[in-house]
Design a protein around this motif. Structure first.
Motif, short mmCIF file in Angstrom:
data_model
loop_
_atom_site.label_atom_id
_atom_site.label_comp_id
_atom_site.label_asym_id
_atom_site.label_seq_id
_atom_site.Cartn_x
_atom_site.Cartn_y
_atom_site.Cartn_z
N ASP A 60 0.86 -1.18 0.00
CA ASP A 60 0.00 0.00 0.00
C ASP A 60 0.90 1.23 0.00
OD1 ASP A 60 -1.86 1.96 0.27
OD2 ASP A 60 -2.49 1.41 2.31
N PHE A 61 0.99 1.92 -1.14
CA PHE A 61 1.92 3.04 -1.26
C PHE A 61 1.44 4.29 -0.55
CE2 PHE A 61 2.91 0.26 -4.83
CZ PHE A 61 4.27 0.13 -4.67
N GLN A 62 0.21 4.26 -0.06
CA GLN A 62 -0.25 5.36 0.77
C GLN A 62 0.11 5.14 2.24
OE1 GLN A 62 -1.43 7.99 -0.71
NE2 GLN A 62 -1.31 6.91 -2.70
N ASN A 63 0.52 3.93 2.57
CA ASN A 63 0.91 3.60 3.94
C ASN A 63 2.15 2.72 3.88
OD1 ASN A 63 0.91 3.34 6.72
ND2 ASN A 63 -0.67 1.76 6.73
N LEU A 64 3.29 3.33 3.60
CA LEU A 64 4.53 2.59 3.36
C LEU A 64 5.04 1.92 4.63
CD1 LEU A 64 6.39 5.15 1.08
CD2 LEU A 64 5.38 2.97 0.39
N PRO A 65 5.62 0.74 4.49
CA PRO A 65 6.20 0.08 5.67
C PRO A 65 7.52 0.75 6.07
CG PRO A 65 6.64 -1.20 3.69
CD PRO A 65 5.74 -0.07 3.28
N SER A 66 8.01 0.38 7.22
CA SER A 66 9.28 0.94 7.71
C SER A 66 10.46 0.17 7.13
CB SER A 66 9.32 0.87 9.23
OG SER A 66 9.25 -0.49 9.66
N LEU A 67 11.64 0.73 7.30
CA LEU A 67 12.89 0.07 6.90
C LEU A 67 13.54 -0.52 8.13
CD1 LEU A 67 15.27 -0.60 5.03
CD2 LEU A 67 16.16 1.70 5.50
N ARG A 68 13.75 -1.83 8.12
CA ARG A 68 14.39 -2.51 9.25
C ARG A 68 15.89 -2.59 8.96
NH1 ARG A 68 11.90 -5.75 13.17
NH2 ARG A 68 13.43 -6.08 14.84
N THR A 69 16.70 -1.96 9.77
CA THR A 69 18.14 -1.95 9.55
C THR A 69 18.85 -1.80 10.89
OG1 THR A 69 19.94 -0.87 8.34
CG2 THR A 69 18.19 0.56 9.17
N ASN A 70 20.16 -1.58 10.86
CA ASN A 70 20.94 -1.41 12.08
C ASN A 70 22.17 -0.56 11.77
OD1 ASN A 70 23.15 -3.30 11.21
ND2 ASN A 70 21.44 -4.76 11.31
N ASN A 71 22.87 -0.15 12.81
CA ASN A 71 24.04 0.72 12.64
C ASN A 71 25.16 0.06 11.84
OD1 ASN A 71 22.90 2.84 14.08
ND2 ASN A 71 23.67 2.10 16.04
N THR A 72 25.33 -1.25 12.02
CA THR A 72 26.41 -1.95 11.34
C THR A 72 26.21 -1.96 9.83
OG1 THR A 72 26.73 -3.37 13.28
CG2 THR A 72 27.69 -4.11 11.21
N GLN A 73 24.99 -2.24 9.39
CA GLN A 73 24.70 -2.25 7.96
C GLN A 73 24.92 -0.87 7.34
OE1 GLN A 73 20.61 -2.78 6.84
NE2 GLN A 73 21.12 -3.61 4.82
N LEU A 74 24.41 0.18 7.99
CA LEU A 74 24.56 1.53 7.46
C LEU A 74 26.01 1.98 7.50
CD1 LEU A 74 21.43 3.32 8.98
CD2 LEU A 74 21.72 2.37 6.70
N ALA A 75 26.75 1.56 8.53
CA ALA A 75 28.16 1.95 8.63
C ALA A 75 28.98 1.36 7.48
CB ALA A 75 28.72 1.51 9.98
N LYS A 76 28.68 0.11 7.11
CA LYS A 76 29.41 -0.51 6.00
C LYS A 76 29.07 0.17 4.69
CE LYS A 76 29.84 -5.14 8.04
NZ LYS A 76 29.47 -6.56 7.92
N ARG A 77 27.80 0.51 4.48
CA ARG A 77 27.41 1.16 3.24
C ARG A 77 27.96 2.57 3.13
NH1 ARG A 77 23.16 -0.76 0.33
NH2 ARG A 77 23.88 0.89 -1.09
N ALA A 78 27.93 3.30 4.24
CA ALA A 78 28.39 4.71 4.23
C ALA A 78 29.88 4.84 4.50
CB ALA A 78 27.60 5.51 5.26
N LYS A 79 30.55 3.70 4.81
CA LYS A 79 31.98 3.71 5.11
C LYS A 79 32.29 4.66 6.27
CE LYS A 79 33.34 2.45 0.41
NZ LYS A 79 34.17 2.79 -0.78
N ALA A 80 31.56 4.46 7.36
CA ALA A 80 31.73 5.30 8.55
C ALA A 80 31.62 4.39 9.77
CB ALA A 80 30.68 6.40 8.59
N SER A 81 31.87 4.95 10.95
CA SER A 81 31.75 4.19 12.19
C SER A 81 30.29 4.16 12.63
CB SER A 81 32.61 4.83 13.29
OG SER A 81 32.13 6.13 13.61
#
Length: 410
Positions: A60-81
């Motif tokens: 339902d694009f009028q009620n989008l679900p959330s994004l399930r993630t964590n700091n480790t995943q984002l840190a690897k993608r963004a190349k940051a701590s």
């Protein structure tokens, strides 16, 4: 098709950040380039997540679900701590780029809700092959990549052994060029389908349409113009970041150095153009540090003017900020280093005097209340030794062992 169009979402993100930064006068509260890149990585991960979820059941694009993630995943993608990611998420929430964060514990990650005005999802067509679309979404850089069947390449394929997440080595061919002098030079990379008799590199001849040694029916793949959307996105973010710093420094200079002066539009325009030249050579990771140095240099000039406001002045900004003008802002570099040298010398002197006072104060106490003399001496000596200046230790020894001689010398 992609659910989130990266180019559209990134442009909306940039506009949102520019509006937010323009409303905030304090530079420390601005959304910086590193935070923008983190937000872009979140959007990319969210796009793949939505496509995968849509392949299982309609979203339902009028009620989008959330994004399930964590700091480790984002840190690897963004190349940051991970600590940096935490700070970025807090600032992105303050700017309403991320509208909500639901934490599920240190071992479970969290849910992120992204501002729909940035994602700009208006709906999506039915996907005939969800699994194929998901793989395509994971491998491409932006939604602008496509392949034409209009032209045959005039060079062999590039080496496609690099199967990284973002493949940015697609060769672009604008049109067929028949003249040898106008053909692009290529490296001697071989196609994976080629045999030992196939062309390698630029030989001055067109590649055959069929590879007879490989069976006679294998077609050579066709490539199209690809501008490199990832580089384009990075350049846009870089330009936006430079603009923020340039405008902030100019606003400071205008309020401090030219507060009581009338400036024409051409002078202001020229000053902004010159300030861009000060920031352009600076790498992205050093922008904040260099910007602070420029602020300190303007403050040094301000103190210089305040000492004699009637007889001291600065040149007009269209001349003063010229990097080639050694009597303008360029000359304040020497002032800055001299001031930093004096500040460091003063700091070392204060530390030395503090250690001397600590030791002498202990000597004046009653014997029952005194700390062990040798232990305290070694402690003060170690503290000064960490500064890496042997003269400080010699001065400490002289003041402790021979007070009168130290006072006579200094």
């Amino acid at each position: 098709m992609a659910i989130i169009q990266y180019s559209t979402a990134f442009n909306a993100l940039e506009r949102h950040v520019n509006q937010y930064n323009s409303k905030s006068e304090a530079l420390s509260s601005h959304i910086r380039q590193a935070m923008i890149l983190t937000a872009q990585e979140i959007i990319k991960i969210y796009s793949v997540s939505l496509l995968k979820a849509n392949s299982i059941s309609a979203i339902d694009f009028q009620n989008l679900p959330s994004l399930r993630t964590n700091n480790t995943q984002l840190a690897k993608r963004a190349k940051a701590s991970t600590r940096t990611i935490q700070r970025h998420l807090n600032r992105l929430m303050e700017a309403n780029i991320i509208t909500e964060k639901i934490w599920h514990g240190s071992n479970s990650g969290y849910e992120l809700f992204i501002n729909p005005n940035i994602l700009l999802i208006g709906g999506v067509k039915a996907i005939d092959n969800p699994q194929k679309e998901l793989e395509t979404e994971k491998s491409k850089v932006t939604d602008n990549q496509y392949f034409k069947n209009n032209y045959t390449t005039t060079c062999p394929h590039t080496d496609t052994s690099n199967n990284s997440y973002i493949n940015n080595i697609i060769i672009a061919v604008d049109k067929l060029k028949t003249k040898t002098s106008s053909l692009p030079l290529t490296t001697s990379n071989r196609s994976r389908n080629a045999t030992s008799n196939n062309f390698s590199g630029y030989t001055g001849e067109k590649c055959p349409k069929k590879n007879e040694n490989a069976g006679g029916n294998a077609r050579i793949k066709r490539v199209t113009i690809q501008t490199g959307a990832e580089n384009s996105s990075s350049n846009l973010a870089r330009s936006a970041s430079l603009k923020i710093y340039v405008e902030a420094l100019w606003k400071l200079a205008q309020n401090v150095l030219y507060k009581d002066h009338y400036l024409t539009q051409s002078q202001v325009k020229k000053a902004l153009k010159l300030l861009y030249e000060w920031y352009t050579p600076v790498s992205q990771k050093d922008l904040a540090r260099v910007h602070q140095v420029y602020i300190d240099r303007i403050e040094i000039v301000n103190k210089y003017l305040k000492k004699d406001p009637k007889n001291r002045y600065v040149q007009l900004p269209n001349t003063y900020f010229d990097p080639n003008n050694k009597y303008g802002f360029t000359g304040t570099r020497t002032w800055y280093f001299k001031q930093k040298k004096r500040e460091k010398e003063l700091q070392l002197k204060l530390i030395l005097n503090a250690q001397i006072r600590i030791f002498l104060a202990n000597e004046k106490k009653d014997v029952s209340k005194q700390k062990p003399r040798l232990e305290l001496f070694r402690k003060c000596e170690t503290r000064l030794g960490k500064l890496g200046n042997p003269e400080l230790i010699n001065a400490f020894h002289a003041s402790i062992l021979e007070h009168s001689a130290y006072k006579f010398v200094h």
